[in-house]
Every structure is written in C-alpha cells, then in structure tokens.
Scaffold this motif. Sequence first.
Motif, PDB file in Angstrom:
ATOM      1  N   ASP A   1       0.826  -1.206   0.000  1.00  0.00           N
ATOM      2  CA  ASP A   1       0.000   0.000   0.000  1.00  0.00           C
ATOM      3  C   ASP A   1       0.863   1.260   0.000  1.00  0.00           C
ATOM      4  O   ASP A   1       0.594   2.209  -0.727  1.00  0.00           O
ATOM      5  N   ASP A   2       1.893   1.265   0.831  1.00  0.00           N
ATOM      6  CA  ASP A   2       2.748   2.445   0.982  1.00  0.00           C
ATOM      7  C   ASP A   2       4.061   2.195   0.241  1.00  0.00           C
ATOM      8  O   ASP A   2       4.997   1.589   0.786  1.00  0.00           O
ATOM      9  N   LEU A   3       4.134   2.649  -0.992  1.00  0.00           N
ATOM     10  CA  LEU A   3       5.299   2.391  -1.826  1.00  0.00           C
ATOM     11  C   LEU A   3       6.555   3.040  -1.267  1.00  0.00           C
ATOM     12  O   LEU A   3       7.617   2.415  -1.197  1.00  0.00           O
ATOM     13  N   ARG A   4       6.462   4.297  -0.853  1.00  0.00           N
ATOM     14  CA  ARG A   4       7.663   5.006  -0.394  1.00  0.00           C
ATOM     15  C   ARG A   4       8.229   4.370   0.870  1.00  0.00           C
ATOM     16  O   ARG A   4       9.453   4.273   1.024  1.00  0.00           O
ATOM     17  N   ALA A   5       7.366   3.924   1.761  1.00  0.00           N
ATOM     18  CA  ALA A   5       7.851   3.270   2.982  1.00  0.00           C
ATOM     19  C   ALA A   5       8.607   1.990   2.634  1.00  0.00           C
ATOM     20  O   ALA A   5       9.634   1.676   3.253  1.00  0.00           O
ATOM     21  N   GLU A   6       8.105   1.250   1.643  1.00  0.00           N
ATOM     22  CA  GLU A   6       8.779   0.021   1.224  1.00  0.00           C
ATOM     23  C   GLU A   6      10.121   0.331   0.561  1.00  0.00           C
ATOM     24  O   GLU A   6      11.121  -0.358   0.810  1.00  0.00           O
ATOM     25  N   ILE A   7      10.156   1.378  -0.253  1.00  0.00           N
ATOM     26  CA  ILE A   7      11.418   1.775  -0.885  1.00  0.00           C
ATOM     27  C   ILE A   7      12.426   2.199   0.177  1.00  0.00           C
ATOM     28  O   ILE A   7      13.618   1.884   0.091  1.00  0.00           O
ATOM     29  N   ASP A   8      11.972   2.920   1.209  1.00  0.00           N
ATOM     30  CA  ASP A   8      12.865   3.302   2.304  1.00  0.00           C
ATOM     31  C   ASP A   8      13.543   2.075   2.908  1.00  0.00           C
ATOM     32  O   ASP A   8      14.754   2.077   3.167  1.00  0.00           O
ATOM     33  N   LEU A   9      12.767   1.029   3.135  1.00  0.00           N
ATOM     34  CA  LEU A   9      13.302  -0.194   3.738  1.00  0.00           C
ATOM     35  C   LEU A   9      14.265  -0.910   2.794  1.00  0.00           C
ATOM     36  O   LEU A   9      15.283  -1.458   3.223  1.00  0.00           O
ATOM     37  N   ILE A  10      13.940  -0.909   1.501  1.00  0.00           N
ATOM     38  CA  ILE A  10      14.813  -1.564   0.525  1.00  0.00           C
ATOM     39  C   ILE A  10      16.129  -0.801   0.388  1.00  0.00           C
ATOM     40  O   ILE A  10      17.204  -1.414   0.270  1.00  0.00           O
ATOM     41  N   VAL A  11      16.068   0.521   0.426  1.00  0.00           N
ATOM     42  CA  VAL A  11      17.292   1.320   0.370  1.00  0.00           C
ATOM     43  C   VAL A  11      18.167   1.013   1.587  1.00  0.00           C
ATOM     44  O   VAL A  11      19.395   0.890   1.470  1.00  0.00           O
ATOM     45  N   GLN A  12      17.542   0.886   2.750  1.00  0.00           N
ATOM     46  CA  GLN A  12      18.315   0.527   3.947  1.00  0.00           C
ATOM     47  C   GLN A  12      18.919  -0.868   3.804  1.00  0.00           C
ATOM     48  O   GLN A  12      20.061  -1.114   4.182  1.00  0.00           O
ATOM     49  N   TRP A  13      18.121  -1.798   3.230  1.00  0.00           N
ATOM     50  CA  TRP A  13      18.655  -3.143   2.974  1.00  0.00           C
ATOM     51  C   TRP A  13      19.878  -3.065   2.065  1.00  0.00           C
ATOM     52  O   TRP A  13      20.886  -3.733   2.320  1.00  0.00           O
ATOM     53  N   TYR A  14      19.792  -2.232   1.030  1.00  0.00           N
ATOM     54  CA  TYR A  14      20.921  -2.153   0.105  1.00  0.00           C
ATOM     55  C   TYR A  14      22.127  -1.473   0.755  1.00  0.00           C
ATOM     56  O   TYR A  14      23.274  -1.864   0.481  1.00  0.00           O
ATOM     57  N   ALA A  15      21.892  -0.481   1.595  1.00  0.00           N
ATOM     58  CA  ALA A  15      23.016   0.146   2.300  1.00  0.00           C
ATOM     59  C   ALA A  15      23.746  -0.890   3.155  1.00  0.00           C
ATOM     60  O   ALA A  15      24.988  -0.914   3.203  1.00  0.00           O
TER      61      ALA A  15
END
Length: 477
Positions: free
Chosen positions: A400-414
């Motif tokens: 539902d919340d795309l930006r929140a999911e992207i935030d988590l994926i960016v943290q995963w990639y970091a």
Amino acid sequence: MKRILLLLAIISVSLRAFTQGLPVLEVNFPSAELTDDYIQGEMILTDIDGAAVSLPAKVKTRGATAKQYTMKPSFNMKLENEEGDEFDTDLLGLRKASSFILDAMAIDRICMRNRVCFDIWNSLYRLPYETDFGNRNGTVGRFVDVYLNGQYKGIYCLTDKINRKLLDLKKPQVEDDGSVTIRGVLYKNGTNDIGDQNTPGFFNDSTVWVAQWHDAWELHEPEDYPGLAAWQPLVEYYSDGNLNSYNYISSHFDSQNLTDYTLFIMALAITDNWGFKNKYFSIQNIQGKGDKAKFIVTPWDLDTSFGGHYNGDYFDGKYTSWSPADIMKSADPPFSALIGQSSFKENLRNRWIETRSGCFAVDSVASRLYGYCELFESTGTWERYVTYWNARGDRPKYVDDLRAEIDLIVQWYADRHDQLDSYFDVDDSTSAIEKPEDDRNNLSDSPIYDIKGNMVRPDDLRPGTIYIQNGKKFIKN
C-alpha cells in the motif's frame, strides 16, 4: 472480429481520460483471456502528451511463474497484421522492433525491481564488440498503464527483447546450393516449454535441449535452423569436462562478462539467476575469432533482487539474508569453475572497488529506486493501482505504501553495500562527496532527494546540506 475490436476501441476515449500520467497501452482482442498461443488483435498506445498510435498486434501469455497470476498476466506483443506480416516500429522511444514484452511484475511488490536491475546492468557491463545499440547487453523499458479488452490491469513495463538484433548476432549464411553455415547463436537457460526435464536429450524438433537433469535450454537463434549445428557450441561446453574446466571457461567466455555478472548477483542478491535458469548464452559468430566467438551471459527476469522472493513473500523489512559468501559457495557452471581461482577473486575485488562508488553506490541505487517511486506517486499511478486491486480478492502482490517500502529496501541495500565491503576487505575511504561547485546552484530538472530519500524542491534546498541528484551527492552552496 473487426467489429469487436472497433467497439473496444471506442472505449479508449474514456480510458485515456481516466488514466493520467503514465502512457496508456490498450490491447484489444476477441477472446475473453490471453492464451499460450498468439491471438490477433489491436494495440492503442497513448503517450503522456496525448499522441496516440493504433496498430494491429498479436499477443500471448509468457513466463512460467507469471502465468499463475491470470488476473494480471505478463505477455508478448508482436506487431503483425492478419496476413501474418510483421513490421517494426519504435514505441515510447524504445528501439525499433516488431516484438515487445509487457512485464506485469505480478510478484514484485514495488513493480520496479526488474527495471532497476537492468538499468544497473546496462551501466555496469557492455558487450566487447560494437552494436547499433551502444553495445547494450540488457533490456530497456518504459512503464505504462495497461488495459486488456477495456479492463484496467495497472502498471506494466513495456520492454524490448533480448534477441539477435539487440546483440548483433550474425545471421546464418545460406549458399546458392542450399547449404547453411551457422554463425550467431542464442540460448535461453531454464525453459519450461517441456514437461519432463529428468531425461537429457533434444525435444520439440531440436528447439529444446535438456543438457542434464533439470538443466534445459531453448534455442532462440538461429530460429529457422534448429539442427545440431546450431547446438554445437553448447554441446561442446557440456562435454569432455569443459563445464567445470577453468582453462575452457577462461578461453571460451568473455572474462569481463563473467566478472560483472558475478558481482551483479552478489551486490543485489538476485536469487533466481545463479543456477540453471533465467539467463541467456550467446555468441556473435561461432565462425569468428576473438571476442566475437566467445560466450556472453545475459541476465533475465530479475524480480528476486533487492532481498525479494520468487513469490513476493519478502517485504516490509523482511528480505533475503543470502550472504556474498553463500552466493559464492552455491555457484553453478560456468562460475563454479572460477571462484576458486585467486585471479578471479582479485578481478571481482578490483571491479567492486571500481563500481562501489559508481553504479553500485548506495546513493546511485537509491536514486534509481526513488526516481521510479516518484514517477508512480506524482502521477497518481500507485494510488490508482492500490485502490483498484484492494477492492478485489484475486490480486497481484504489492504494498500500500510504496515510499515506505522503498525506504526499507534502500536501507537493505546500504547494509548490503557494507557486506560487500567487508567481503572484499574494502574500507569507505574511496567514497567521497562532491565538493561544492558554482554551477551546482543551477540544477537540472532531474529529481533531487535528501539523504533519507525524500524528494526536495529546488527552492527548498538548504545551504550546507547534502543532497542527491542523478545518483551523485552534492552540497548546496
């Protein structure tokens, strides 16, 4: 059938009014559902500026896992009239072609993993010989809103295909006496076009070869000459111990390609592209010499990247923990023949040092993810997509919340970036922030993000603060 297509085309006016932001692709055909066989129909593509093109097209479903999601099917689209004549055209700036793929991304909860990965791959690796498409070894694509027979299906990615034209594979040479010399070849690993993959051998009139247990290949080029001559390079690779021979692999494969492909899998944890599936092998000309006669590996179907899972189960901060060391331990041929070699390990490490602050930099990868996120959000596409599918029981995977999911994926990639640094024993001293420059105040139209990934308007930039634009950090003067 023409009457049916005409009625469906009339609906298009209201569809274009309903969907604003992304280009709209309407595909109309007389049957109720897509099938495994091509169906004659029509496509109407309307760009964001209102320019529309209507063309005859044939469509059919594609993909193994994708076929399970009948509510939002992936499909092939071939520009072909009722007489069977194919024709090339350029759609939304993609290269001129007659065949395209509509990727439904039905298991990818953010609808962009495959596209982001190919964008990175295209920046990372280029073919060792010249082509008409900048030596590209991966797809490019544009996001569109799709309607099938007037029914909204939502976000798809219209992409070009991995084929002879893209890779500049040489056509068979046919002599006046009818003799044929095979030159360019293209094989796809992991085909599901036959039911029993337990018995090695050739199937489907030599268009499919099961090389060993559950290791099947499909011949894509040359399409018209699927005899043993077309399979000869791959058969040789699987014979006489060549499959696990370092000497054979190092002399018959492009070394930069194998290095970059391995690093690509490691950096993005692409779980479904390391074994005997989801990749192509090609040779530009098996009669040639040097780089043009070597195997090239091309990735395919990259939805299991960035901690994702083949059925979309990993999300909301729960992602794969497939470590770089475990990836190396689980390598299959040809990579398994290389990982024990100190020279290959050194090549991998040097390549990571070269790219960790380039296409694999955290801010560069984050910029790609947030860029597509901004596209979906600013056009209202994601809200419309979620609203539509939330009202239905049978649905694709999404958040539902795309930006929140992207935030988590960016943290995963970091975190992943740090894991690669640790694995290769590289510190962060090679990563630097750009120094302030006078012309940085005259910013381009590209989106600007703060270090948390939030989009920032140019008028709201604060002096002395770090921002990201076009994958690079800068400090506002």
